[in-house]
Design a protein around this motif. Sequence first.
Motif, PDB file in Angstrom:
ATOM      1  N   GLY A  22       0.829  -1.201   0.000  1.00 59.68           N
ATOM      2  CA  GLY A  22       0.000   0.000   0.000  1.00 59.68           C
ATOM      3  C   GLY A  22       0.858   1.243   0.000  1.00 59.68           C
ATOM      4  O   GLY A  22       2.051   1.206  -0.309  1.00 59.68           O
ATOM      5  N   ARG A  23       0.237   2.352   0.362  1.00 53.89           N
ATOM      6  CA  ARG A  23       0.948   3.623   0.459  1.00 53.89           C
ATOM      7  C   ARG A  23       0.710   4.199   1.838  1.00 53.89           C
ATOM      8  O   ARG A  23      -0.350   4.000   2.437  1.00 53.89           O
ATOM      9  N   ALA A  24       1.702   4.897   2.349  1.00 54.02           N
ATOM     10  CA  ALA A  24       1.609   5.482   3.675  1.00 54.02           C
ATOM     11  C   ALA A  24       2.320   6.833   3.655  1.00 54.02           C
ATOM     12  O   ALA A  24       2.825   7.279   2.613  1.00 54.02           O
ATOM     13  N   TYR A  25       2.390   7.463   4.805  1.00 56.76           N
ATOM     14  CA  TYR A  25       2.973   8.802   4.901  1.00 56.76           C
ATOM     15  C   TYR A  25       3.989   8.846   6.038  1.00 56.76           C
ATOM     16  O   TYR A  25       3.725   8.360   7.144  1.00 56.76           O
ATOM     17  N   LEU A  26       5.159   9.421   5.739  1.00 57.95           N
ATOM     18  CA  LEU A  26       6.251   9.508   6.701  1.00 57.95           C
ATOM     19  C   LEU A  26       6.226  10.858   7.400  1.00 57.95           C
ATOM     20  O   LEU A  26       5.926  11.889   6.796  1.00 57.95           O
ATOM     21  N   ARG A  27       6.576  10.839   8.692  1.00 58.71           N
ATOM     22  CA  ARG A  27       6.590  12.070   9.490  1.00 58.71           C
ATOM     23  C   ARG A  27       7.725  11.995  10.496  1.00 58.71           C
ATOM     24  O   ARG A  27       7.857  11.008  11.233  1.00 58.71           O
ATOM     25  N   VAL A  28       8.588  12.989  10.509  1.00 57.98           N
ATOM     26  CA  VAL A  28       9.710  13.054  11.446  1.00 57.98           C
ATOM     27  C   VAL A  28       9.672  14.421  12.135  1.00 57.98           C
ATOM     28  O   VAL A  28       9.915  15.444  11.483  1.00 57.98           O
ATOM     29  N   PRO A  29       9.375  14.467  13.434  1.00 54.67           N
ATOM     30  CA  PRO A  29       9.300  15.767  14.124  1.00 54.67           C
ATOM     31  C   PRO A  29      10.605  16.560  14.093  1.00 54.67           C
ATOM     32  O   PRO A  29      10.585  17.778  13.911  1.00 54.67           O
ATOM     33  N   VAL A  30      11.754  15.871  14.250  1.00 55.79           N
ATOM     34  CA  VAL A  30      13.060  16.545  14.236  1.00 55.79           C
ATOM     35  C   VAL A  30      13.990  15.777  13.304  1.00 55.79           C
ATOM     36  O   VAL A  30      14.714  14.866  13.725  1.00 55.79           O
ATOM     37  N   PRO A  31      14.015  16.107  12.008  1.00 55.50           N
ATOM     38  CA  PRO A  31      14.901  15.405  11.076  1.00 55.50           C
ATOM     39  C   PRO A  31      16.353  15.833  11.265  1.00 55.50           C
ATOM     40  O   PRO A  31      16.634  16.937  11.744  1.00 55.50           O
ATOM     41  N   SER A  32      17.278  14.967  10.873  1.00 53.35           N
ATOM     42  CA  SER A  32      18.710  15.280  10.964  1.00 53.35           C
ATOM     43  C   SER A  32      19.459  14.411   9.963  1.00 53.35           C
ATOM     44  O   SER A  32      18.870  13.556   9.290  1.00 53.35           O
ATOM     45  N   GLY A  33      20.770  14.636   9.862  1.00 52.28           N
ATOM     46  CA  GLY A  33      21.614  13.808   9.007  1.00 52.28           C
ATOM     47  C   GLY A  33      21.188  13.817   7.556  1.00 52.28           C
ATOM     48  O   GLY A  33      20.876  14.856   6.975  1.00 52.28           O
ATOM     49  N   GLU A  34      21.160  12.637   6.938  1.00 53.01           N
ATOM     50  CA  GLU A  34      20.823  12.513   5.526  1.00 53.01           C
ATOM     51  C   GLU A  34      19.387  12.928   5.216  1.00 53.01           C
ATOM     52  O   GLU A  34      19.066  13.247   4.072  1.00 53.01           O
ATOM     53  N   LEU A  35      18.536  12.916   6.221  1.00 50.94           N
ATOM     54  CA  LEU A  35      17.159  13.359   5.976  1.00 50.94           C
ATOM     55  C   LEU A  35      17.118  14.823   5.582  1.00 50.94           C
ATOM     56  O   LEU A  35      16.226  15.257   4.850  1.00 50.94           O
ATOM     57  N   LEU A  36      18.086  15.581   6.044  1.00 49.03           N
ATOM     58  CA  LEU A  36      18.159  17.000   5.689  1.00 49.03           C
ATOM     59  C   LEU A  36      18.863  17.200   4.353  1.00 49.03           C
ATOM     60  O   LEU A  36      18.503  18.089   3.581  1.00 49.03           O
ATOM     61  N   THR A  37      19.873  16.375   4.077  1.00 53.15           N
ATOM     62  CA  THR A  37      20.647  16.587   2.846  1.00 53.15           C
ATOM     63  C   THR A  37      20.030  15.906   1.630  1.00 53.15           C
ATOM     64  O   THR A  37      20.201  16.374   0.504  1.00 53.15           O
ATOM     65  N   HIS A  38      19.335  14.800   1.834  1.00 57.18           N
ATOM     66  CA  HIS A  38      18.791  14.053   0.710  1.00 57.18           C
ATOM     67  C   HIS A  38      17.284  13.872   0.751  1.00 57.18           C
ATOM     68  O   HIS A  38      16.703  13.367  -0.204  1.00 57.18           O
ATOM     69  N   GLY A  39      16.638  14.217   1.837  1.00 59.64           N
ATOM     70  CA  GLY A  39      15.195  14.062   1.920  1.00 59.64           C
ATOM     71  C   GLY A  39      14.777  12.720   2.481  1.00 59.64           C
ATOM     72  O   GLY A  39      15.594  11.829   2.695  1.00 59.64           O
TER      73      GLY A  39
END
Length: 331
Positions: free
Chosen positions: A236-253
Amino acid sequence: MKQLTRALSDSGQRGSSSTANLVTPTFSGPGRQTMNTFQNAGSAGVRDLPPYRSMLVVDMKDYSGAPGRQHGHLNALIPEIMQSAFTRCGLEELWAETTFADSTGDGYAIGLPAERLPFLLNPYLGALQAELAGRSQMLAAAGFEPIRMRVSVTVGPVTDSGQGSVSDGAGDARVELHRLLDSKPVRDLLARSGDITRVAAIVSSRAYEDAVAAGYSDEPKDLYVEAPVQVKSYQGRAYLRVPVPSGELLTHGFGKPADGSTATATTPAEPGPAEAAPPAVQVTDNTRYRRGGVGSIGTSTGPIITDSSGPTHLGTGHLYLDGRSDRETPQ
């Protein structure tokens, strides 16, 4: 007197065709209501849906990597942290409304009345992040590694006896809750971020539509990133949520897997026969003449920075996922 008794008996027989097959079980407790279940030969195999419940489950990252002597403490600590997070955001009464609560060893699952779903997303996810961060020094002093959690949220019909039975909270929606928790997209979020990111959540499509898209959680839809999910037989499909992103989540999404490959965004539907295809945007691809360098390509939707790992779109488009076509525009 005999005539009155006979009259009442006759009246009951005349009404039996409409009431004799009506069974009225009563459920007590938060979010439970009296239900009427009709039973007759024409609907012998039909059953009422179980009550809808909003559900949340957490799982501690690297639980198995902790020394065995800490496991018992962690098993007790996980629900304590969850309850404290409700208190932190002023929702301590919700913990008393749980319709089921199950330990998974390295995690904990709870069910709440369906109408509480928006609160499990906002403010609870942020409060859980803050609660884990606030306990970090105390845990370190006691010899524990930082606790980081994956979180899954969904809504749907699950069993509820009203008596705290071990069979409560069962159903396809509960299976979905745990399949989402075990999926690669949410696991990658913690793998590609630093310790400052304590919480990475995945929300079912139904929960997102009901609580976020409909505005009940009172938060921007852009905080959530759609992602495909496939775990065992679940797809199926779902939705991602990160209250405080860091590391590669900031540089690559959020959408780029931990193995470094490029994520694939949702492909726009092909135009139908009655629709004219939008004009193509011509882009000169110079990446084959460069390896490892950084340059830019101008498009009608904004600049694109390219290197040996692929293009990164800096213009309009999705905030996190890479790989959308140049002509794709967010809805």
